[in-house]
Design a protein around this motif. Structure first.
Motif, PDB file in Angstrom:
ATOM      1  N   UNK A 201       0.832  -1.204   0.000  1.00 16.04           N
ATOM      2  CA  UNK A 201       0.000   0.000   0.000  1.00 16.04           C
ATOM      3  C   UNK A 201       0.867   1.256   0.000  1.00 16.04           C
ATOM      4  N   UNK A 202       1.962   1.216   0.771  1.00 21.75           N
ATOM      5  CA  UNK A 202       2.870   2.367   0.812  1.00 21.75           C
ATOM      6  C   UNK A 202       3.481   2.614  -0.563  1.00 21.75           C
ATOM      7  N   UNK A 203       3.867   1.507  -1.235  1.00 20.99           N
ATOM      8  CA  UNK A 203       4.451   1.652  -2.573  1.00 20.99           C
ATOM      9  C   UNK A 203       3.429   2.261  -3.528  1.00 20.99           C
ATOM     10  N   UNK A 204       2.193   1.756  -3.468  1.00 29.50           N
ATOM     11  CA  UNK A 204       1.153   2.278  -4.356  1.00 29.50           C
ATOM     12  C   UNK A 204       0.949   3.768  -4.175  1.00 29.50           C
ATOM     13  N   UNK A 205       0.851   4.194  -2.919  1.00 36.59           N
ATOM     14  CA  UNK A 205       0.545   5.609  -2.693  1.00 36.59           C
ATOM     15  C   UNK A 205       1.740   6.498  -3.020  1.00 36.59           C
ATOM     16  N   UNK A 206       2.977   5.981  -2.840  1.00 38.27           N
ATOM     17  CA  UNK A 206       4.149   6.813  -3.100  1.00 38.27           C
ATOM     18  C   UNK A 206       4.535   6.879  -4.562  1.00 38.27           C
ATOM     19  N   UNK A 207       4.413   5.732  -5.267  1.00 35.53           N
ATOM     20  CA  UNK A 207       4.885   5.690  -6.648  1.00 35.53           C
ATOM     21  C   UNK A 207       3.756   5.813  -7.653  1.00 35.53           C
ATOM     22  N   UNK A 208       2.500   5.781  -7.145  1.00 27.70           N
ATOM     23  CA  UNK A 208       1.353   5.904  -8.031  1.00 27.70           C
ATOM     24  C   UNK A 208       1.335   4.772  -9.068  1.00 27.70           C
ATOM     25  N   UNK A 209       1.485   3.534  -8.603  1.00 25.65           N
ATOM     26  CA  UNK A 209       1.421   2.362  -9.496  1.00 25.65           C
ATOM     27  C   UNK A 209       0.491   1.323  -8.882  1.00 25.65           C
ATOM     28  N   UNK A 210       0.085   0.343  -9.702  1.00 28.03           N
ATOM     29  CA  UNK A 210      -0.694  -0.802  -9.224  1.00 28.03           C
ATOM     30  C   UNK A 210       0.284  -1.885  -8.800  1.00 28.03           C
ATOM     31  N   UNK A 211       0.079  -2.473  -7.634  1.00 30.19           N
ATOM     32  CA  UNK A 211       0.984  -3.549  -7.239  1.00 30.19           C
ATOM     33  C   UNK A 211       0.218  -4.861  -7.119  1.00 30.19           C
ATOM     34  N   UNK A 212       0.948  -5.952  -7.356  1.00 27.70           N
ATOM     35  CA  UNK A 212       0.387  -7.284  -7.142  1.00 27.70           C
ATOM     36  C   UNK A 212       1.156  -7.895  -5.983  1.00 27.70           C
ATOM     37  N   UNK A 213       0.432  -8.153  -4.892  1.00 27.76           N
ATOM     38  CA  UNK A 213       1.124  -8.668  -3.715  1.00 27.76           C
ATOM     39  C   UNK A 213       0.645 -10.078  -3.441  1.00 27.76           C
ATOM     40  N   UNK A 214       1.598 -10.979  -3.287  1.00 27.93           N
ATOM     41  CA  UNK A 214       1.238 -12.364  -3.031  1.00 27.93           C
ATOM     42  C   UNK A 214       2.193 -12.888  -1.959  1.00 27.93           C
ATOM     43  N   UNK A 215       1.650 -13.214  -0.802  1.00 25.67           N
ATOM     44  CA  UNK A 215       2.526 -13.658   0.286  1.00 25.67           C
ATOM     45  C   UNK A 215       3.531 -12.565   0.599  1.00 25.67           C
ATOM     46  N   UNK A 216       4.818 -12.903   0.470  1.00 24.75           N
ATOM     47  CA  UNK A 216       5.860 -11.929   0.808  1.00 24.75           C
ATOM     48  C   UNK A 216       6.497 -11.309  -0.426  1.00 24.75           C
ATOM     49  N   UNK A 217       5.875 -11.533  -1.598  1.00 23.63           N
ATOM     50  CA  UNK A 217       6.475 -10.898  -2.774  1.00 23.63           C
ATOM     51  C   UNK A 217       5.529  -9.858  -3.355  1.00 23.63           C
ATOM     52  N   UNK A 218       6.119  -8.787  -3.831  1.00 26.71           N
ATOM     53  CA  UNK A 218       5.340  -7.683  -4.403  1.00 26.71           C
ATOM     54  C   UNK A 218       5.889  -7.413  -5.797  1.00 26.71           C
ATOM     55  N   UNK A 219       4.996  -7.255  -6.747  1.00 20.81           N
ATOM     56  CA  UNK A 219       5.420  -6.959  -8.117  1.00 20.81           C
ATOM     57  C   UNK A 219       4.676  -5.731  -8.619  1.00 20.81           C
ATOM     58  N   UNK A 220       5.375  -4.929  -9.393  1.00 24.87           N
ATOM     59  CA  UNK A 220       4.707  -3.804 -10.053  1.00 24.87           C
ATOM     60  C   UNK A 220       5.561  -3.339 -11.222  1.00 24.87           C
ATOM     61  N   UNK A 221       4.945  -2.605 -12.119  1.00 25.34           N
ATOM     62  CA  UNK A 221       5.695  -2.131 -13.275  1.00 25.34           C
ATOM     63  C   UNK A 221       5.136  -0.822 -13.769  1.00 25.34           C
ATOM     64  N   UNK A 222       5.809  -0.169 -14.710  1.00 29.95           N
ATOM     65  CA  UNK A 222       5.317   1.093 -15.271  1.00 29.95           C
ATOM     66  C   UNK A 222       4.066   0.847 -16.123  1.00 29.95           C
ATOM     67  N   UNK A 223       3.268   1.899 -16.297  1.00 31.62           N
ATOM     68  CA  UNK A 223       2.022   1.776 -17.057  1.00 31.62           C
ATOM     69  C   UNK A 223       2.284   1.339 -18.486  1.00 31.62           C
TER      70      UNK A 223
END
Lengths: 397, 75
Positions: free
Chosen positions: A185-207
């Motif tokens: 959630x912190x990453x989403x609000x700071x970087x303005x991206x959609x993240x996919x979080x599963x267990x202990x791994x988080x993935x996101x990329x540029x639009x």
């Protein structure tokens, strides 16, 4: 009556004097130790009083000049080295001459800001509770929490969090996945991206798939503070003897005094920092004055110059805080705000002061010391301010 | 907000009433603007203090038992 083991007669002698309480107590303990007779005690008390009165400042004594000399001379023996590990807690602290200069210049930010955080109640007794406060203060960034990798093929930033670190840094949350959600959630609000979080791994990329944007995201990710206070890069915990018994005390690299005072578990009555401006902002001008005295005295003491009388440093602190805000000693502060043109010109950047004064048609009233030395008139200090005249009658005798 | 008046660096601040103020000014033979200043926004200032008030500050002195100083509240 005063709790000292001396006879009543001796006590009367001492109490009748106008000595300050510290001197009186010292006197009592000396008399106690030496086991003197009443007559001897009376003489000792008289000698002390006359010595005390002798040492008081006379009218028209140039206390400022004396202070300047008394701090300046030992100052010549101070180290020029900026860095040194201070006696406590392996934290780099500016010491010696650079620190003294920084203090009298009233720099907005010291070279090595630090805080000394005291804890209260069970936080001070229990190492684990103390660590809770540590993690609330020390800034946590992504590299401390796990591995960050970039997947160029899928244009993704992949973060895999380390379970042990999460447990350690979020001691009050049992489930590491919950922490991972928080981080996402912190990453989403700071970087303005959609993240996919599963267990202990988080993935996101540029639009849009873009190599530059991907690297940009990694850069920005590293800047985010997930927990703690951004300004504080390191916290060292130590068990120390304090005036409230043996307690855990925190030393921090970097300071955010106001934020720390508000934290739960922090003892807001003893915690200090080495930035006098932060002290002024949070605790007021009087605390800043105390802090200037403490800091300058400690700096001198660490260099083995503890024999400098505290009164000189008190005078410096009084002058610096006289206005209700912290002013530096120097051409931008105290010396620059003098009334006399000549006194200002004598200090630094002579020509520009004289030029400005000429343009504005300033008049020098020759009230102060410096300007009278310049024009060769007697100064109004010591005997210079006292006129002695002899009347005609006295001359006849 | 934490109560800063409990901090060990912060001495007692009290607002002086007119009568006491007159005595102080007479004792030192000065006018009000000659006093050291304290900003209205100062964190240690009592809530009721206003610009123009004089604050009496009782410090734990390093050289005597307690030292009393006065500061004029300014903007």
């Amino acid at each position: 009556m005063t709790g000292h083991d001396v006879s009543d007669d001796i006590e009367v002698f001492v109490e009748e004097t106008n000595l300050p309480i510290r001197l009186r107590n010292e006197l009592y303990s000396t008399l106690e130790e030496r086991d003197v007779t009443t007559d001897q005690a009376e003489k000792i008390v008289q000698a002390t009083v006359s010595e005390y009165e002798e040492s008081r400042v006379d009218p028209l004594d140039p206390v400022g000049t004396v202070s300047a000399q008394s701090i300046g001379e030992p100052g010549t023996q101070m180290t020029m080295n900026t860095f040194h590990f201070a006696g406590v807690a392996e934290i780099d602290v500016t010491q010696g001459l650079p620190r003294l200069i920084e203090l009298v210049d009233a720099r907005k930010e010291p070279d090595t800001p630090m805080m000394n955080v005291f804890l209260e109640d069970e936080y001070a007794e229990n190492r684990e509770r103390a660590h809770e406060v540590v993690w609330k203060i020390e800034a946590t960034n992504i590299l401390q929490l796990g591995d960050v990798s970039t997947n160029v093929a899928d244009m993704l930033v992949q973060v895999s969090l380390n379970e042990d670190t999460l447990d350690e840094r979020w001691p009050t949350v049992d489930d590491p996945v919950q922490v991972a959600e928080e981080i996402a959630a912190t990453i989403e609000s700071n970087l303005d991206v959609e993240t996919v979080q599963q267990g202990l791994s988080i993935e996101f990329g540029p639009e849009e798939p873009s190599y530059r944007d991907l690297l940009q995201l990694v850069e920005e990710l590293r800047e985010i503070t997930f927990k703690g206070i951004e300004e504080v890069s390191r916290v060292v915990i130590r068990k120390e003897e304090t005036d409230q018994g043996e307690q855990f005390v925190l030393y921090t690299e970097g300071s955010a005094f106001g934020d720390v005072l508000e934290l739960e578990g922090v003892d807001a009555s003893r915690t200090t920092c080495n930035n006098v401006h932060e002290i002024h902002k949070n605790l007021g001008i009087e605390a800043a004055r105390e802090s200037i005295i403490d800091e300058t005295m400690n700096t001198l003491e660490e260099q083995g110059l503890g024999e400098v009388n505290i009164r000189h440093l008190m005078l410096v602190a009084d002058i610096m805080t006289n206005n209700g805000e912290i002013e530096s000693i120097g051409r931008h502060g105290i010396s620059g705000s003098k009334n006399s043109v000549l006194a200002r010109a004598a200090f630094e950047v002579t020509v520009s002061h004289l030029l400005d004064a000429a343009i504005h048609g300033e008049i020098d009233e020759l009230d102060g010391v410096t300007e009278n030395v310049i024009v060769g008139k007697p100064i109004k200090l010591g005997t210079g301010d006292v006129d002695l005249r002899m009347s005609a009658e006295q001359q006849a005798d | 907000m934490v109560d800063v008046t409990n901090h060990e660096l912060v001495p007692d601040h009290t607002v002086l009433d007119d009568e006491e103020l007159e005595e102080v000014l007479q004792e030192y033979n000065i006018d009000k603007p000659d006093l050291p200043k304290i900003q209205r926004t100062d964190s240690a200032l009592p809530k009721e203090a206003e610009v123009g008030d004089v604050i009496k500050i009782t410090r734990d002195s390093r050289t005597t038992e307690t030292a009393v100083v006065y500061r004029l509240v300014v903007k």
